[in-house]
Motif scaffolding. Structure first.
Motif, PDB file in Angstrom:
ATOM      1  N   HIS A  64      -7.086  -9.523 -11.090  1.00  0.00           N
ATOM      2  CA  HIS A  64      -7.810  -9.394 -12.351  1.00  0.00           C
ATOM      3  C   HIS A  64      -6.839  -9.319 -13.524  1.00  0.00           C
ATOM      4  CE1 HIS A  64     -11.147  -8.484 -14.959  1.00  0.00           C
ATOM      5  NE2 HIS A  64     -10.596  -7.357 -15.355  1.00  0.00           N
ATOM      6  N   VAL A  65      -7.305  -9.801 -14.679  1.00  0.00           N
ATOM      7  CA  VAL A  65      -6.575  -9.705 -15.943  1.00  0.00           C
ATOM      8  C   VAL A  65      -7.434  -8.899 -16.919  1.00  0.00           C
ATOM      9  CG1 VAL A  65      -5.633 -10.969 -17.913  1.00  0.00           C
ATOM     10  CG2 VAL A  65      -5.333 -11.868 -15.594  1.00  0.00           C
ATOM     11  N   LEU A  66      -6.891  -7.788 -17.415  1.00  0.00           N
ATOM     12  CA  LEU A  66      -7.607  -6.913 -18.343  1.00  0.00           C
ATOM     13  C   LEU A  66      -7.623  -7.510 -19.750  1.00  0.00           C
ATOM     14  CD1 LEU A  66      -5.883  -3.600 -17.184  1.00  0.00           C
ATOM     15  CD2 LEU A  66      -8.250  -4.246 -16.674  1.00  0.00           C
ATOM     16  N   GLY A  67      -8.259  -6.780 -20.670  1.00  0.00           N
ATOM     17  CA  GLY A  67      -8.238  -7.177 -22.085  1.00  0.00           C
ATOM     18  C   GLY A  67      -9.609  -7.515 -22.615  1.00  0.00           C
ATOM     19  N   ALA A  68     -10.244  -6.545 -23.317  1.00  0.00           N
ATOM     20  CA  ALA A  68     -11.641  -6.697 -23.731  1.00  0.00           C
ATOM     21  C   ALA A  68     -11.816  -7.282 -25.122  1.00  0.00           C
ATOM     22  CB  ALA A  68     -12.340  -5.332 -23.673  1.00  0.00           C
ATOM     23  N   ASP A  69     -10.749  -7.353 -25.931  1.00  0.00           N
ATOM     24  CA  ASP A  69     -10.958  -7.683 -27.343  1.00  0.00           C
ATOM     25  C   ASP A  69      -9.870  -8.594 -27.921  1.00  0.00           C
ATOM     26  OD1 ASP A  69      -8.860  -5.906 -27.369  1.00  0.00           O
ATOM     27  OD2 ASP A  69     -10.069  -4.240 -28.106  1.00  0.00           O
ATOM     28  N   PRO A  70      -9.515  -9.682 -27.239  1.00  0.00           N
ATOM     29  CA  PRO A  70      -8.457 -10.540 -27.769  1.00  0.00           C
ATOM     30  C   PRO A  70      -8.837 -11.199 -29.092  1.00  0.00           C
ATOM     31  CG  PRO A  70      -9.583 -11.622 -25.946  1.00  0.00           C
ATOM     32  CD  PRO A  70     -10.073 -10.211 -25.986  1.00  0.00           C
ATOM     33  N   VAL A  71      -7.836 -11.354 -29.943  1.00  0.00           N
ATOM     34  CA  VAL A  71      -7.970 -12.024 -31.233  1.00  0.00           C
ATOM     35  C   VAL A  71      -6.893 -13.094 -31.305  1.00  0.00           C
ATOM     36  CG1 VAL A  71      -7.746 -11.717 -33.731  1.00  0.00           C
ATOM     37  CG2 VAL A  71      -8.932  -9.994 -32.374  1.00  0.00           C
ATOM     38  N   GLY A  72      -7.230 -14.257 -31.835  1.00  0.00           N
ATOM     39  CA  GLY A  72      -6.217 -15.305 -31.921  1.00  0.00           C
ATOM     40  C   GLY A  72      -6.735 -16.571 -32.570  1.00  0.00           C
ATOM     41  N   VAL A  73      -6.148 -17.694 -32.175  1.00  0.00           N
ATOM     42  CA  VAL A  73      -6.439 -18.993 -32.795  1.00  0.00           C
ATOM     43  C   VAL A  73      -6.980 -19.944 -31.730  1.00  0.00           C
ATOM     44  CG1 VAL A  73      -5.465 -20.986 -33.994  1.00  0.00           C
ATOM     45  CG2 VAL A  73      -4.634 -18.688 -34.519  1.00  0.00           C
TER      46      VAL A  73
END
Length: 340
Positions: A64-73
Motif C-alpha cells: 500500500h501507498v499512503l497519502g490522503a491529500d496530495p496537491v500538484g499539477v
C-alpha cells in the motif's frame, strides 16, 4: 516521461520502519481520471499513522501507498475528461468515489494508493483547482482540515457573526483550522488546549481567548469569559471522557456541539438531562463538499486563513516524519514533498 516513479510503500503493517522508498510503475489515468505530479502531501495521525499500524477501521490491501491529500499539477488526462487539462494546479478530495448501496466510499490513501509518490491517479471529479496565490504546501495543509472545519461550523453548526465558539484541541491540525474558520465566520473564538504553549499557538492563529484545560477548570473559565452565559458552539474533535463533559457543560442554552474526531478514546459520558433541558444539539460528521474545498482554498489564497505546519520534508524521509509525529518530537502538521 518515465514509465516508473518513486513511491513510499508499506508491505506490512507496523511501525514507521515498514515505510520504504521504492521504484514502481507509474500509474496511467483511466477514461475519467487525471494523472497528478505530486508536489505536496501531508502526514496525518489517522489516515496515515493508524493505517500504517493496522489500526484503521477499514480493510487496507497490501502492498500500500499512503497519502490522503496530495496537491500538484496535472500531467495527463483520460479520454473522457473535459473540465481539466495538463498544467492545472489541483488539490484532491479525500473521497474519490461515493458509497453505494453495496460498497463503502473509495478513500484516497486507504482504499487505493495515495499521494506518498511522485505521481497519483484520481478521478477528475475529485479534484479542485488551486489558486495561483497559494503554494502547494499551504494548499495541502489547508485542503486537509479547513474544508471539514468549514462544513462543521458553517453547514452543521450554522455559526453566525457575533456568536462565541469554543474550539477544543485548538493547536492540532483540525483545531487550528476550526479557530480560523470560526473567525472568518465572524465569531468570537475561545481556544481550548492541553498546555499553555498550545494555547499560545492557537491564540497566534487568531483565537480571542485561551484556556489550558489541563491546568484550569474549563467550565469555570468559559463561564468567566462569557459572563456566565456559556458558548453558542463547541467545536469538539477529541472525544476524551474527561474533557467532553466539560466542553458540553460549557454550552449556553440552545447551543450546538459539532464533532469529527475521537483520538481521545471516543466513548464519553453524556448528560442527557442537560441535553434536553438546555435544548442542545449535537452534530457528528466527517462529510465535506467540493464547495467546502473550493471556499477553503480561496480563503487561503486571500489570506483569511493560513496554513499552520511544522516542517516540510522530502518524500524519502516519510518514515522519519512518522516517527517524529508519533513520538511527539514534531509538533504540528508535516508536509512531504516528492520534489525535494
Amino acid at each position: 516521461m518515465s514509465k516508473t516513479m518513486n513511491a513510499v510503500m508499506m508491505r506490512e503493517f507496523g511501525g514507521p520502519e515498514v515505510l520504504e522508498l521504492v521504484n514502481v510503475p507509474r500509474p496511467v489515468p483511466g477514461p475519467d481520471e487525471v494523472l497528478i505530479r505530486v508536489h505536496a502531501v501531508t502526514v496525518n495521525r489517522t489516515l496515515d499513522l493508524a493505517v500504517r499500524a493496522g489500526r484503521y477501521g477499514r480493510p487496507v490491501k497490501l502492498p500500500h501507498v499512503l497519502g490522503a491529500d496530495p496537491v500538484g499539477v496535472i500531467e495527463d488526462i483520460g479520454r473522457d475528461v473535459t473540465d481539466r487539462q495538463a498544467g492545472d494546479r489541483v488539490a484532491t478530495m479525500p473521497v474519490l468515489r461515493p458509497a453505494t448501496a453495496t460498497t463503502p466510499p473509495t478513500l484516497l490513501g486507504v482504499s487505493v494508493w495515495g499521494g506518498y509518490a511522485e505521481f497519483v491517479v484520481v478521478p477528475a471529479s475529485a479534484t479542485q483547482r488551486v489558486p495561483e496565490a497559494l503554494d502547494f504546501a499551504s494548499a495541502a495543509v489547508i485542503g486537509r482540515h479547513a474544508p471539514m472545519a468549514l462544513h462543521l461550523l458553517e453547514t452543521k453548526a450554522k455559526v453566525r457573526p457575533g456568536e462565541t465558539v469554543l474550539v477544543m484541541g485548538a493547536s492540532g491540525g483540525l483545531g487550528m483550522a476550526g479557530v480560523q474558520i470560526a473567525k472568518s465566520l465572524g465569531a468570537t473564538v475561545i481556544a481550548g488546549a492541553g498546555s499553555i504553549e498550545r494555547v499560545q499557538r492557537a491564540m497566534a492563529a487568531g483565537a480571542d481567548y485561551g484556556v489550558d484545560y489541563r491546568a484550569h477548570d474549563l467550565v469555570a473559565e468559559i463561564k468567566a469569559i462569557t459572563e456566565g452565559r456559556g458558548v453558542d458552539v463547541v467545536f469538539e474533535n477529541i472525544a476524551d471522557p474527561e474533557l467532553f463533559p466539560k466542553a458540553f457543560a460549557s454550552l449556553a442554552r440552545g447551543g450546538r456541539l459539532v464533532t469529527a474526531g475521537s483520538h481521545g478514546g471516543g466513548t464519553v459520558p453524556l448528560n442527557v438531562t442537560e441535553l434536553y433541558q438546555k435544548q442542545l444539539t449535537i452534530h457528528g460528521s466527517t462529510g465535506l463538499t467540493a464547495g467546502d474545498l473550493v471556499k477553503s482554498l480561496e480563503l487561503g489564497a486571500t489570506g483569511k486563513i493560513r496554513a499552520e505546519f511544522a516542517r516540510s520534508m522530502p518524500l524519502a524521509d516519510a518514515a522519519l516524519a512518522h516517527r517524529g509525529l508519533e513520538d511527539g518530537d514534531i509538533e504540528g502538521k508535516i508536509v512531504l514533498s516528492p520534489a525535494q
